[in-house]
Design a protein around this motif. Structure first.
Motif, PDB file in Angstrom:
ATOM      1  N   UNK A 102       0.879  -1.203  -0.139  1.00  0.00           N
ATOM      2  CA  UNK A 102       0.028  -0.061   0.002  1.00  0.00           C
ATOM      3  C   UNK A 102       0.931   1.492  -0.167  1.00  0.00           C
ATOM      4  N   UNK A 103       2.018   1.184   0.836  1.00  0.00           N
ATOM      5  CA  UNK A 103       2.749   2.296   0.888  1.00  0.00           C
ATOM      6  C   UNK A 103       3.402   2.614  -0.493  1.00  0.00           C
ATOM      7  N   UNK A 104       3.881   1.333  -1.205  1.00  0.00           N
ATOM      8  CA  UNK A 104       4.355   1.402  -2.563  1.00  0.00           C
ATOM      9  C   UNK A 104       3.708   2.112  -3.594  1.00  0.00           C
ATOM     10  N   UNK A 105       2.124   1.755  -3.273  1.00  0.00           N
ATOM     11  CA  UNK A 105       1.355   2.447  -4.363  1.00  0.00           C
ATOM     12  C   UNK A 105       1.167   3.868  -4.008  1.00  0.00           C
ATOM     13  N   UNK A 106       1.271   4.331  -2.928  1.00  0.00           N
ATOM     14  CA  UNK A 106       1.010   5.701  -2.563  1.00  0.00           C
ATOM     15  C   UNK A 106       2.360   6.567  -3.218  1.00  0.00           C
ATOM     16  N   UNK A 107       3.686   5.873  -2.795  1.00  0.00           N
ATOM     17  CA  UNK A 107       5.023   6.345  -3.161  1.00  0.00           C
ATOM     18  C   UNK A 107       4.903   6.656  -4.942  1.00  0.00           C
ATOM     19  N   UNK A 108       4.258   5.212  -5.579  1.00  0.00           N
ATOM     20  CA  UNK A 108       4.301   5.670  -6.946  1.00  0.00           C
ATOM     21  C   UNK A 108       3.269   6.554  -7.477  1.00  0.00           C
ATOM     22  N   UNK A 109       2.172   6.983  -6.697  1.00  0.00           N
ATOM     23  CA  UNK A 109       1.201   7.940  -7.101  1.00  0.00           C
ATOM     24  C   UNK A 109       1.968   9.257  -6.840  1.00  0.00           C
ATOM     25  N   UNK A 110       2.693   9.357  -5.779  1.00  0.00           N
ATOM     26  CA  UNK A 110       3.303  10.828  -5.356  1.00  0.00           C
ATOM     27  C   UNK A 110       4.336  10.997  -6.575  1.00  0.00           C
ATOM     28  N   UNK A 111       5.186   9.883  -6.934  1.00  0.00           N
ATOM     29  CA  UNK A 111       6.045   9.992  -8.179  1.00  0.00           C
ATOM     30  C   UNK A 111       5.280  10.769  -9.369  1.00  0.00           C
ATOM     31  N   UNK A 112       4.479  10.352  -9.928  1.00  0.00           N
ATOM     32  CA  UNK A 112       3.627  10.703 -10.852  1.00  0.00           C
ATOM     33  C   UNK A 112       3.039  12.132 -10.654  1.00  0.00           C
ATOM     34  N   UNK A 113       2.699  12.254  -9.669  1.00  0.00           N
ATOM     35  CA  UNK A 113       2.128  13.881  -9.261  1.00  0.00           C
ATOM     36  C   UNK A 113       3.560  14.826  -9.172  1.00  0.00           C
ATOM     37  N   UNK A 114       4.297  14.175  -8.770  1.00  0.00           N
ATOM     38  CA  UNK A 114       5.620  15.119  -8.666  1.00  0.00           C
ATOM     39  C   UNK A 114       6.149  15.273 -10.267  1.00  0.00           C
ATOM     40  N   UNK A 115       6.021  14.472 -11.006  1.00  0.00           N
ATOM     41  CA  UNK A 115       6.480  14.414 -12.498  1.00  0.00           C
ATOM     42  C   UNK A 115       5.501  15.710 -13.202  1.00  0.00           C
ATOM     43  N   UNK A 116       4.368  15.394 -12.643  1.00  0.00           N
ATOM     44  CA  UNK A 116       3.408  16.710 -13.401  1.00  0.00           C
ATOM     45  C   UNK A 116       3.963  18.048 -13.002  1.00  0.00           C
ATOM     46  N   UNK A 117       4.313  18.061 -11.650  1.00  0.00           N
ATOM     47  CA  UNK A 117       4.992  19.294 -11.223  1.00  0.00           C
ATOM     48  C   UNK A 117       6.165  19.874 -12.077  1.00  0.00           C
ATOM     49  N   UNK A 118       7.121  18.903 -12.228  1.00  0.00           N
ATOM     50  CA  UNK A 118       8.183  18.922 -12.920  1.00  0.00           C
ATOM     51  C   UNK A 118       7.840  19.401 -14.368  1.00  0.00           C
ATOM     52  N   UNK A 119       6.859  18.852 -15.023  1.00  0.00           N
ATOM     53  CA  UNK A 119       6.522  19.310 -16.532  1.00  0.00           C
ATOM     54  C   UNK A 119       6.190  20.680 -16.365  1.00  0.00           C
ATOM     55  N   UNK A 120       5.616  21.346 -15.362  1.00  0.00           N
ATOM     56  CA  UNK A 120       5.390  22.817 -15.287  1.00  0.00           C
ATOM     57  C   UNK A 120       6.398  23.532 -15.113  1.00  0.00           C
ATOM     58  N   UNK A 121       7.663  23.092 -14.461  1.00  0.00           N
ATOM     59  CA  UNK A 121       8.914  23.739 -14.518  1.00  0.00           C
ATOM     60  C   UNK A 121       9.496  23.851 -15.749  1.00  0.00           C
ATOM     61  N   UNK A 122       9.326  22.603 -16.779  1.00  0.00           N
ATOM     62  CA  UNK A 122       9.996  22.539 -18.082  1.00  0.00           C
ATOM     63  C   UNK A 122       9.211  23.864 -18.787  1.00  0.00           C
ATOM     64  N   UNK A 123       7.787  24.023 -18.683  1.00  0.00           N
ATOM     65  CA  UNK A 123       7.204  24.931 -19.453  1.00  0.00           C
ATOM     66  C   UNK A 123       7.681  26.236 -18.968  1.00  0.00           C
ATOM     67  N   UNK A 124       8.126  26.547 -17.779  1.00  0.00           N
ATOM     68  CA  UNK A 124       8.506  27.779 -17.342  1.00  0.00           C
ATOM     69  C   UNK A 124       9.886  28.080 -17.890  1.00  0.00           C
TER      70      UNK A 124
END
Length: 316
Positions: free
Chosen positions: A46-68
């Motif tokens: 369950x923790x591994x699932x939460x960490x993986x979801x956090x990773x994808x959410x973080x990747x979305x944040x990094x995409x906004x950094x790329x756009x900036x």
């Protein structure tokens, strides 16, 4: 002819990968089914699932950094939602629909088409560069099996080349050439197209922040995989580098291999080939299969939460 060759190559890769996985599962079937997951193991998964979801959410944040970095500031939360909603589309045939969805969403937010396209190209390239960094730093854990110094030297040279590509001194001339080529081939265009053509595609500085962000994303993804292994069997501290480097290489090959949407099959096969020298084959097969399910569930949950939040926002 080229299109047919690519189609045949994709089917050959897919067929070969599935054959390898089927044979590995057949040879270790009884050991795989003998693996039991206790209550603590399910909690770790369950923790591994939460960490993986956090990773994808973080990747979305990094995409906004790329756009900036490309001088296209966008609303952070909204574009994280876009990233999560489109992420699951990478499993569709073609492996491009998640990129297409992000380009369309960026255009709707008044981001020039060229900038939107470049952002979704730079993002996986930065991910690949981050994976290369991890492989070079910890890859001696599995290259030591052959004790090949030449391979290690080539890894370092590859890392230098990959990191240099993102320097404005090297990347901007390439972008300028591609933009001029596009203008030369364009005979007619609408007013919108003409204005977008004058938009300069260039980086003003080295994208260090997005690169470090993608490195964090990769470590989070690897942590999810390591937790999955730990849920099935004890993991010693000295085994963490090989798990991290093996995951990075398997994930990278899954990213760049044609005919493998979402790295499906390629990631699992590579992880099995590398880790079978350090862990029981049954454990590696079970962990790779479980982590694939965890990844798909996390990506689906991320998309569902993004859609639900968007609907609630609209209603209120």
């Amino acid at each position: 002819m080229m299109s047919m060759f690519k189609r045949i190559l994709r089917w050959l890769i897919l067929g070969g990968t599935l054959f390898f996985l089927a044979k590995a599962l057949k040879d270790n079937w009884y050991s795989v089914v003998a693996i039991q997951i206790d209550e603590a193991g399910w909690a770790i998964l369950s923790i591994a699932t939460g960490v993986t979801l956090l990773a994808h959410t973080w990747a979305g944040l990094v995409w906004t950094w790329v756009l900036r970095e490309l001088k296209a500031p966008v609303p952070t939360f909204d574009f994280i939602q876009v990233y999560l909603k489109t992420n699951i589309a990478k499993y569709l045939p073609g492996n491009v629909w998640h990129h297409w969805g992000r380009i369309v969403a960026a255009k709707k937010a008044q981001v020039p088409t060229g900038v939107a396209t470049l952002s979704v190209l730079l993002e996986p390239l930065l991910m690949a560069a981050a994976a290369t960094v991890v492989i070079v730093l910890f890859g001696n854990q599995f290259t030591a099996l052959t004790d090949n110094t030449i391979v290690q030297i080539m890894q370092v040279l590859l890392l230098i080349v990959v990191l240099c590509i993102f320097h404005p001194r090297f990347l901007n001339p390439i972008l300028s050439f591609l933009q001029k080529l596009k203008l030369k081939n364009k005979k007619t265009g609408s007013t919108e197209e003409s204005s977008e053509s004058t938009t300069s595609l260039r980086l003003e500085r080295y994208p260090l922040k997005p690169l470090l962000g993608e490195l964090t994303f990769l470590v989070l993804r690897a942590s999810g995989f390591i937790l999955t292994v730990f849920a099935l069997a004890p993991v010693q501290l000295h085994q963490l580098p090989i798990l991290l480097s093996a995951f990075s290489l398997a994930w990278l090959l899954g990213l760049i291999t044609p005919g493998a949407p979402g790295g499906l099959g390629v990631f699992e096969a590579t992880a099995i080939v590398i880790l079978q020298y350090h862990f029981p084959s049954a454990l590696v097969i079970s962990a790779a299969a479980l982590y694939r399910l965890i990844s798909i569930f996390a990506e689906s949950a991320g998309a569902a939460l993004a859609f639900a939040d968007e609907r609630l926002t609209i209603n209120f």
